[in-house]
Motif scaffolding. Structure first.
Motif, PDB file in Angstrom:
ATOM      1  N   HIS A  15       2.537  14.921  -8.160  1.00  0.00           N
ATOM      2  CA  HIS A  15       3.307  16.122  -7.833  1.00  0.00           C
ATOM      3  C   HIS A  15       4.614  16.257  -8.613  1.00  0.00           C
ATOM      4  N   GLN A  57       1.278   4.361  -2.707  1.00  0.00           N
ATOM      5  CA  GLN A  57       1.071   5.764  -2.341  1.00  0.00           C
ATOM      6  C   GLN A  57       2.267   6.629  -2.775  1.00  0.00           C
ATOM      7  N   GLY A  61       5.768   8.482   8.247  1.00  0.00           N
ATOM      8  CA  GLY A  61       6.064   9.344   9.389  1.00  0.00           C
ATOM      9  C   GLY A  61       7.563   9.482   9.617  1.00  0.00           C
ATOM     10  N   LYS A 105       0.818  -1.212   0.000  1.00  0.00           N
ATOM     11  CA  LYS A 105       0.000   0.000   0.000  1.00  0.00           C
ATOM     12  C   LYS A 105       0.853   1.264   0.000  1.00  0.00           C
ATOM     13  N   LYS A 106       1.867   1.312   0.857  1.00  0.00           N
ATOM     14  CA  LYS A 106       2.708   2.509   0.935  1.00  0.00           C
ATOM     15  C   LYS A 106       3.515   2.706  -0.346  1.00  0.00           C
ATOM     16  N   TYR A 158       1.965   9.658  -5.423  1.00  0.00           N
ATOM     17  CA  TYR A 158       2.422  11.015  -5.085  1.00  0.00           C
ATOM     18  C   TYR A 158       3.373  11.537  -6.163  1.00  0.00           C
ATOM     19  N   LYS A 205       8.369  12.473   3.210  1.00  0.00           N
ATOM     20  CA  LYS A 205       7.530  12.626   4.403  1.00  0.00           C
ATOM     21  C   LYS A 205       6.197  13.296   4.087  1.00  0.00           C
ATOM     22  N   ASN A 206       6.079  13.832   2.857  1.00  0.00           N
ATOM     23  CA  ASN A 206       4.801  14.423   2.445  1.00  0.00           C
ATOM     24  C   ASN A 206       3.791  13.360   2.010  1.00  0.00           C
ATOM     25  N   VAL A 207       4.286  12.145   1.801  1.00  0.00           N
ATOM     26  CA  VAL A 207       3.408  11.047   1.388  1.00  0.00           C
ATOM     27  C   VAL A 207       2.635  10.545   2.606  1.00  0.00           C
ATOM     28  N   SER A 208       1.364  10.352   2.436  1.00  0.00           N
ATOM     29  CA  SER A 208       0.519   9.874   3.532  1.00  0.00           C
ATOM     30  C   SER A 208       1.003   8.514   4.027  1.00  0.00           C
ATOM     31  N   GLY A 209       1.138   8.390   5.333  1.00  0.00           N
ATOM     32  CA  GLY A 209       1.557   7.123   5.924  1.00  0.00           C
ATOM     33  C   GLY A 209       3.050   7.020   6.176  1.00  0.00           C
TER      34      GLY A 209
END
Length: 231
Positions: free
Chosen positions: A202, A194, A218, A190-191, A198, A212-216
């Motif tokens: 972008h 993502q 941290g 999943k990540k 992204y 770090k702008n990608v959801s999930g």
């Protein structure tokens, strides 16, 4: 006329004597002042002379310092006629100091020596005898120069290869596939999707910090994989 002068003297002799004393003292003071106090021109001459002397001293001192700075000491050993420590100009070659050492002995082996080597301060200049394998680590010996060059080349190659391996092992966020991203610790199916989404939305990542702008993703996840990332 004489009678009148005598009468004038008798009437004013005290005043005239007093005036004479004043004039005498004043003249004496003026004469003494001229002798003991230098004139303005004299003072200027002395000052100018002092300034020139100071400049000359400074120039001589600077010349001495420069001369000292351009002299070095080398230790000449081995098959030379007059071994010892010699002071020579900076940046001269081996053959220069060998001439100062009286030249070579009959059994000197110049095949092992680079006569064009440039001297540096505190260098050991060792001239081996024929058939000798020198144990002294003199930088003018051809074998030492060759070994030094080989070591430097090996280090450069090793450094380049090591850098290449390091770069190759990193994952480029702008070109990595889903499968490559999933090789990273904490990045699953999943990540990975993502991250690719992204990137498509972008554009390319300008730095690995953009991840770090990608959801999930941290700070903890980023810290664990940042050393394996590149852009």
């Amino acid at each position: 006329m004489l009678t009148e002068l005598m009468e004038f003297w008798e009437e004013n002799k005290f005043k005239l004597c007093l005036l004479g004393i004043v004039l005498l003292l004043g003249g004496g003071y003026f004469a003494w002042n001229r002798v003991t106090k230098p004139s303005e021109d004299s003072l200027m001459a002395v000052t100018s002379s002092s300034g020139i002397s100071s400049q000359l001293s400074a120039t001589v001192s600077q010349f001495s310092q420069n001369k000292t700075a351009t002299r070095i000491y080398v230790d000449v050993k081995g098959a030379v006629k007059k071994p010892g420590v010699y002071q020579v100009p900076a940046n001269v070659r081996v053959n220069y100091v060998l001439a100062k050492a009286g030249g070579l002995t009959a059994d000197a082996d110049l095949k092992q020596v680079n006569l064009a080597s440039q001297l540096v301060d505190q260098m050991i200049v060792y001239i081996p005898q024929q058939g000798e394998t020198p144990e002294i680590n003199s930088p003018i010996l051809i074998k030492n120069q060759a070994a030094s060059a080989e070591t430097e080349t090996t280090s450069e190659v090793a450094g380049t290869e090591g850098q290449g391996e390091t770069d190759a092992s990193k994952i480029n966020l702008n070109t990595a596939t889903k499968e490559q991203l999933m090789e990273l610790t904490g990045i699953g199916d999943k990540k990975a999707e993502q991250i690719i989404a992204y990137r498509q939305e972008h554009g390319k990542f300008n730095s690995i910090d953009d991840l770090k702008n990608v959801s999930g993703i941290g700070d903890k996840t980023f810290a664990s994989i940042s050393s394996r990332l590149t852009v």
